[in-house]
Structures are given as structure tokens and as C-alpha cells.
Design a protein around this motif. Structure first.
Motif, PDB file in Angstrom:
ATOM      1  N   GLN A   1       3.297  12.124  -6.949  1.00  0.00           N
ATOM      2  CA  GLN A   1       3.335  10.963  -6.061  1.00  0.00           C
ATOM      3  C   GLN A   1       4.779  10.486  -5.876  1.00  0.00           C
ATOM      4  OE1 GLN A   1       0.407   8.615  -8.369  1.00  0.00           O
ATOM      5  NE2 GLN A   1      -1.042   8.879  -6.682  1.00  0.00           N
TER       6      GLN A   1
ATOM      7  N   LEU B   1      -1.673   3.437  -8.044  1.00  0.00           N
ATOM      8  CA  LEU B   1      -1.746   4.291  -6.862  1.00  0.00           C
ATOM      9  C   LEU B   1      -3.111   4.979  -6.841  1.00  0.00           C
ATOM     10  CD1 LEU B   1       1.824   5.888  -6.886  1.00  0.00           C
ATOM     11  CD2 LEU B   1       0.919   4.252  -5.216  1.00  0.00           C
ATOM     12  N   PRO B   2      -3.535   5.500  -5.678  1.00  0.00           N
ATOM     13  CA  PRO B   2      -4.847   6.158  -5.604  1.00  0.00           C
ATOM     14  C   PRO B   2      -4.936   7.358  -6.545  1.00  0.00           C
ATOM     15  CG  PRO B   2      -3.971   5.733  -3.408  1.00  0.00           C
ATOM     16  CD  PRO B   2      -2.863   5.446  -4.365  1.00  0.00           C
TER      17      PRO B   2
ATOM     18  N   GLN C   1       6.533   7.537  -3.973  1.00  0.00           N
ATOM     19  CA  GLN C   1       6.571   6.161  -4.471  1.00  0.00           C
ATOM     20  C   GLN C   1       7.621   5.954  -5.564  1.00  0.00           C
ATOM     21  OE1 GLN C   1       3.606   7.008  -2.799  1.00  0.00           O
ATOM     22  NE2 GLN C   1       4.397   5.317  -1.569  1.00  0.00           N
TER      23      GLN C   1
ATOM     24  N   GLY D   1       0.822  -1.196   0.000  1.00  0.00           N
ATOM     25  CA  GLY D   1       0.000   0.000   0.000  1.00  0.00           C
ATOM     26  C   GLY D   1       0.856   1.246   0.000  1.00  0.00           C
ATOM     27  N   PRO D   2       0.389   2.299  -0.662  1.00  0.00           N
ATOM     28  CA  PRO D   2      -0.967   2.503  -1.170  1.00  0.00           C
ATOM     29  C   PRO D   2      -1.255   1.895  -2.545  1.00  0.00           C
ATOM     30  CG  PRO D   2       0.334   4.475  -1.536  1.00  0.00           C
ATOM     31  CD  PRO D   2       1.229   3.517  -0.798  1.00  0.00           C
ATOM     32  N   TRP D   3      -0.343   1.088  -3.073  1.00  0.00           N
ATOM     33  CA  TRP D   3      -0.610   0.425  -4.350  1.00  0.00           C
ATOM     34  C   TRP D   3      -1.742  -0.596  -4.174  1.00  0.00           C
ATOM     35  CZ3 TRP D   3       1.790   1.646  -8.945  1.00  0.00           C
ATOM     36  CH2 TRP D   3       2.957   2.402  -8.875  1.00  0.00           C
ATOM     37  N   LYS D   4      -2.583  -0.730  -5.203  1.00  0.00           N
ATOM     38  CA  LYS D   4      -3.648  -1.709  -5.189  1.00  0.00           C
ATOM     39  C   LYS D   4      -3.771  -2.366  -6.568  1.00  0.00           C
ATOM     40  CE  LYS D   4      -6.585   0.470  -1.676  1.00  0.00           C
ATOM     41  NZ  LYS D   4      -7.950   1.001  -1.380  1.00  0.00           N
TER      42      LYS D   4
END
Length: 254
Positions: free
Chosen positions: A236, A140-141, A239, A124-127
Motif C-alpha cells: 500500500q 486502510l482497506p 499511502q 480516504g481510503p483511510w477509515k
């Protein structure tokens, strides 16, 4: 008098015939619009990354093969690599580009049977996300006010494979510009062989903003090599450290 009028009528008829004959014999005026040389699409490629169909006879005579001017339209017959070298968005990869320090990818992996590769499952925050049109996808979000966000995907190689894994990776990096904002340009950050393939890390610049990205092209034993591609915008940047983990973590499925 009748004889005179008859003679005049005959003379007029003869003159009309001569005039018609002159009109028929005179050549027509040349066309004002002259067709120019036929050119292929600009250096910016379709998503396949391949060069236009080869028809060497139609190649431009104004520039030698292999040295087309940057940004110019390419005549049919140029190879995919010649198109790459003519693209002003993609600089030459020189020996000055360094290798990347290896990073531990972690212990969690995503298996992709379509490519024969396993790649890092990022924390996270990767999904994970709906993969289409790729075969795996992690994101990422979303961020408010922009459509840009980090993305990590795998898929069978979407461009023409070259004899050299390095050249194939270069074409793959060029293809990834299709997934960056219009006007994006590449700056190379790292380049090195990895396993049965090649890895490239690069910066993508578009206006005042940038992204960090990487591609890994690797032979996973399928009909086509597999491609792993990650990109993260500067919004971002926390990351960006994950890009090295992705590039270090591509494996062939055992």
C-alpha cells in the motif's frame, strides 16, 4: 560341634552389621545434572517493553553491565535501554539519521482524551475502525491474500517512560515490532524532537517485504505520555506519504 556352629553364626552376624555400617557411611554419588545459571527472557520484549524485575545480584558475571552481547538472553537487573541495545532487530540511532521535512497535516483532527493528544484524521481510503485495544484507530482497506494493511493508532504509552523523550521513543519503536511480521528489523529514516516529545520514522524489513512506520511520543498532560503509531506495508505504498503527515500532525489537546 554345637560350639563351632554357634561361633560361625556369631561371626556371620558381625560381618552383616559391618556391611550395613559401611553402606550407611559411604557418601552418595554426586548428581549427574547440574543446574545452569538462571537467565531472563530473550532480548525480544513483552509488549510492555520494560526490562525484567531488577535483581542485580543475579546479573550475569560473563559480561559487564551495559554491554550485553547482541541477541543474548539478559540476566535480571538489566535496564530497559540495555535490553534495547542488545536487541539485534533495533540498530543504534546515530547522528547520521536526518530530520524529516515538515508536512502540512491538514485541518481535520481526531481527539484522544485518554492521551491528551489530537492526531490527523487521514482522508480516504483511510477509515476509522474499532479502536480496542488502542484508544483511536484508523486503517486502510484489507487486501486479498494478506493480513497486512496500513494502521494508525493512538494509546497511552505502553512501555516504561525514560528520562529522555528520545529514549522513550526508541523503546516505543521497538515495541511496535509486536505489530509487524515475525523476524522484522528496523532501519532508521528520521529522528527529531517534536513539541513535548520525540518522533522517529523508520523502515521495517521482514523477508523480502517492507513497511514504513513512525512513532511520536508526546506528553499530553496525562499520567503517562501518549503514543501515536502508524505503519503502512509496501503493498500500500501509495499511502507512505501519509506517514509524514501523521508524524507532523500530533498536537497536545488545548
Amino acid at each position: 560341634m554345637r560350639v563351632v556352629y554357634r561361633g560361625l553364626a556369631v561371626a556371620a552376624a558381625v560381618a552383616a552389621v559391618v556391611a550395613v555400617a559401611v553402606v550407611v557411611v559411604l557418601p552418595s554419588e554426586p548428581d549427574e545434572v547440574v543446574a545452569g545459571p538462571v537467565t531472563a527472557p530473550p532480548a525480544a520484549p513483552p509488549s510492555s517493553g520494560s526490562a525484567p524485575p531488577a535483581t542485580p545480584a543475579a546479573a550475569s558475571s560473563s559480561a559487564p553491565r551495559g554491554t550485553p552481547s547482541p541477541g543474548a538472553s539478559l540476566a535480571p537487573g538489566y535496564t530497559a535501554m540495555e535490553a534495547l541495545y542488545a536487541d539485534p532487530r533495533v540498530p543504534r540511532l546515530t547522528r547520521a539519521v536526518k530530520r524529516m521535512a515538515p508536512l502540512s497535516p491538514g485541518k481535520r483532527f481526531v481527539k484522544d482524551p485518554r492521551t491528551g493528544l489530537a492526531v490527523v484524521r487521514l482522508p480516504g481510503p483511510w477509515k476509522s475502525y474499532g479502536a480496542a485495544p488502542f484508544t483511536t484507530k484508523q486503517v486502510l482497506p484489507k487486501q486479498r491474500g494478506t493480513s497486512l494493511r496500513g494502521m494508525f493508532v493512538t494509546c497511552p504509552l505502553p512501555i516504561m517512560e525514560q528520562d529522555s523523550p528520545r529514549d522513550t521513543a526508541l523503546l516505543a519503536a521497538r515495541w511496535t515490532l509486536n505489530h509487524h511480521p515475525k523476524g522484522s528489523r528496523i532501519t532508521w529514516l528520521a529522528s527529531q524532537p517534536v513539541g513535548r516529545g520525540w518522533m522517529l520514522v523508520y523502515r521495517v524489513t521482514y523477508g523480502k517485504r517492507t513497511s514504513r512506520a513512525a512513532v511520536v511520543v508526546m506528553d499530553g498532560g496525562m499520567s503517562k505520555p501518549g503514543l501515536a503509531f502508524v505503519t503502512v506495508p509496501d503493498s500500500q505504498r501509495k499511502q507512505w506519504r501519509d506517514i509524514g503527515r501523521v508524524a507532523s500532525g500530533v498536537r497536545v489537546l488545548g
